[in-house]
Design a protein around this motif. Structure first.
Motif, PDB file in Angstrom:
ATOM      1  N   THR A 211      11.482  15.901  34.598  1.00 16.17           N
ATOM      2  CA  THR A 211      12.713  16.288  33.940  1.00 16.17           C
ATOM      3  C   THR A 211      12.510  17.586  33.190  1.00 16.17           C
ATOM      4  OG1 THR A 211      12.105  15.016  31.994  1.00 16.17           O
ATOM      5  CG2 THR A 211      13.478  13.907  33.633  1.00 16.17           C
ATOM      6  N   GLY A 212      13.604  18.220  32.866  1.00 13.96           N
ATOM      7  CA  GLY A 212      13.565  19.398  32.021  1.00 13.96           C
ATOM      8  C   GLY A 212      12.952  20.604  32.668  1.00 13.96           C
ATOM      9  N   PRO A 213      12.167  21.362  31.877  1.00 22.54           N
ATOM     10  CA  PRO A 213      11.645  22.634  32.360  1.00 22.54           C
ATOM     11  C   PRO A 213      10.683  22.506  33.539  1.00 22.54           C
ATOM     12  CG  PRO A 213      10.882  22.191  30.121  1.00 22.54           C
ATOM     13  CD  PRO A 213      11.809  21.095  30.509  1.00 22.54           C
ATOM     14  N   HIS A 214       9.971  21.385  33.645  1.00 22.12           N
ATOM     15  CA  HIS A 214       9.016  21.223  34.753  1.00 22.12           C
ATOM     16  C   HIS A 214       9.743  21.179  36.085  1.00 22.12           C
ATOM     17  CE1 HIS A 214       5.700  20.680  32.047  1.00 22.12           C
ATOM     18  NE2 HIS A 214       6.357  19.730  31.417  1.00 22.12           N
ATOM     19  N   ARG A 215      10.869  20.497  36.107  1.00 17.84           N
ATOM     20  CA  ARG A 215      11.641  20.377  37.334  1.00 17.84           C
ATOM     21  C   ARG A 215      12.204  21.731  37.754  1.00 17.84           C
ATOM     22  NH1 ARG A 215      16.534  16.068  37.988  1.00 17.84           N
ATOM     23  NH2 ARG A 215      16.798  16.280  40.215  1.00 17.84           N
ATOM     24  N   LEU A 216      12.711  22.481  36.789  1.00 18.84           N
ATOM     25  CA  LEU A 216      13.268  23.799  37.075  1.00 18.84           C
ATOM     26  C   LEU A 216      12.176  24.772  37.508  1.00 18.84           C
ATOM     27  CD1 LEU A 216      15.918  25.311  37.115  1.00 18.84           C
ATOM     28  CD2 LEU A 216      15.555  25.909  34.734  1.00 18.84           C
ATOM     29  N   THR A 217      11.032  24.706  36.865  1.00 17.79           N
ATOM     30  CA  THR A 217       9.909  25.566  37.233  1.00 17.79           C
ATOM     31  C   THR A 217       9.463  25.277  38.658  1.00 17.79           C
ATOM     32  OG1 THR A 217       9.192  25.661  34.941  1.00 17.79           O
ATOM     33  CG2 THR A 217       7.560  26.236  36.610  1.00 17.79           C
ATOM     34  N   ARG A 218       9.439  24.010  39.008  1.00 15.68           N
ATOM     35  CA  ARG A 218       9.047  23.632  40.356  1.00 15.68           C
ATOM     36  C   ARG A 218      10.041  24.152  41.398  1.00 15.68           C
ATOM     37  NH1 ARG A 218       7.973  17.443  41.621  1.00 15.68           N
ATOM     38  NH2 ARG A 218       8.852  17.725  43.656  1.00 15.68           N
ATOM     39  N   ALA A 219      11.336  24.082  41.069  1.00 18.04           N
ATOM     40  CA  ALA A 219      12.366  24.592  41.982  1.00 18.04           C
ATOM     41  C   ALA A 219      12.234  26.104  42.149  1.00 18.04           C
ATOM     42  CB  ALA A 219      13.750  24.231  41.456  1.00 18.04           C
TER      43      ALA A 219
ATOM     44  N   GLU B  30      15.892  29.358  34.471  1.00 11.36           N
ATOM     45  CA  GLU B  30      14.609  29.013  33.859  1.00 11.36           C
ATOM     46  C   GLU B  30      14.361  29.867  32.613  1.00 11.36           C
ATOM     47  OE1 GLU B  30      10.005  28.490  35.301  1.00 11.36           O
ATOM     48  OE2 GLU B  30      11.122  30.236  35.981  1.00 11.36           O
ATOM     49  N   LYS B  31      14.643  31.162  32.723  1.00 10.51           N
ATOM     50  CA  LYS B  31      14.455  32.057  31.573  1.00 10.51           C
ATOM     51  C   LYS B  31      15.395  31.680  30.433  1.00 10.51           C
ATOM     52  CE  LYS B  31      11.497  35.326  32.729  1.00 10.51           C
ATOM     53  NZ  LYS B  31      10.407  35.770  31.921  1.00 10.51           N
ATOM     54  N   ALA B  32      16.638  31.315  30.755  1.00 13.05           N
ATOM     55  CA  ALA B  32      17.604  30.952  29.718  1.00 13.05           C
ATOM     56  C   ALA B  32      17.227  29.643  29.026  1.00 13.05           C
ATOM     57  CB  ALA B  32      18.997  30.833  30.324  1.00 13.05           C
ATOM     58  N   ALA B  33      16.538  28.763  29.736  1.00  8.06           N
ATOM     59  CA  ALA B  33      16.158  27.474  29.165  1.00  8.06           C
ATOM     60  C   ALA B  33      14.962  27.578  28.225  1.00  8.06           C
ATOM     61  CB  ALA B  33      15.844  26.480  30.282  1.00  8.06           C
TER      62      ALA B  33
END
Length: 105
Positions: free
Chosen positions: A19-27, A84-87
């Motif tokens: 969840t969260g930033p890890h999921r977005l980083t992976r995408a 990702e940068k905005a988060a």
């Protein structure tokens, strides 16, 4: 040395639902890999078209496909990277200065 029964850091099982930033980083990482791969495939098909001049009937349909995929993956990567940068939380200036002074000392 690790304790008996503990897994090494490289052997940890990955969580299936992040969840969260890890999921977005992976995408973002997967979109970047798709971008690089499709760009390489596009360059390879363009070189093949230029040097070998294939005469197969399906070739004119096949060789532009990696370029279309490159455009689509570039857009996806740019949107995901912006999200990702905005988060990410911007660093506090005081904390940054303290770290700089600690490093200098």
């Amino acid at each position: 040395m690790s304790e008996p029964g503990r897994a090494l850091p490289s052997c940890r099982s990955r969580a299936r639902h992040r969840t969260g930033p890890h999921r977005l980083t992976r995408a973002v990482r997967h979109a970047g890999r798709l971008l690089c791969g499709s760009l390489a495939a596009g360059m390879a098909t363009a070189a093949t078209d230029l040097l070998l001049e294939p005469s197969a009937r399906w070739w004119p349909v096949l060789w532009p496909l990696p370029w279309w995929l490159t455009c689509a993956s570039l857009l996806a990567w740019a949107v995901l990277r912006a999200r990702e940068k905005a988060a990410q939380r911007p660093p506090d200036e005081e904390e940054d200065l303290r770290g700089t002074w600690d490093t200098a000392a």
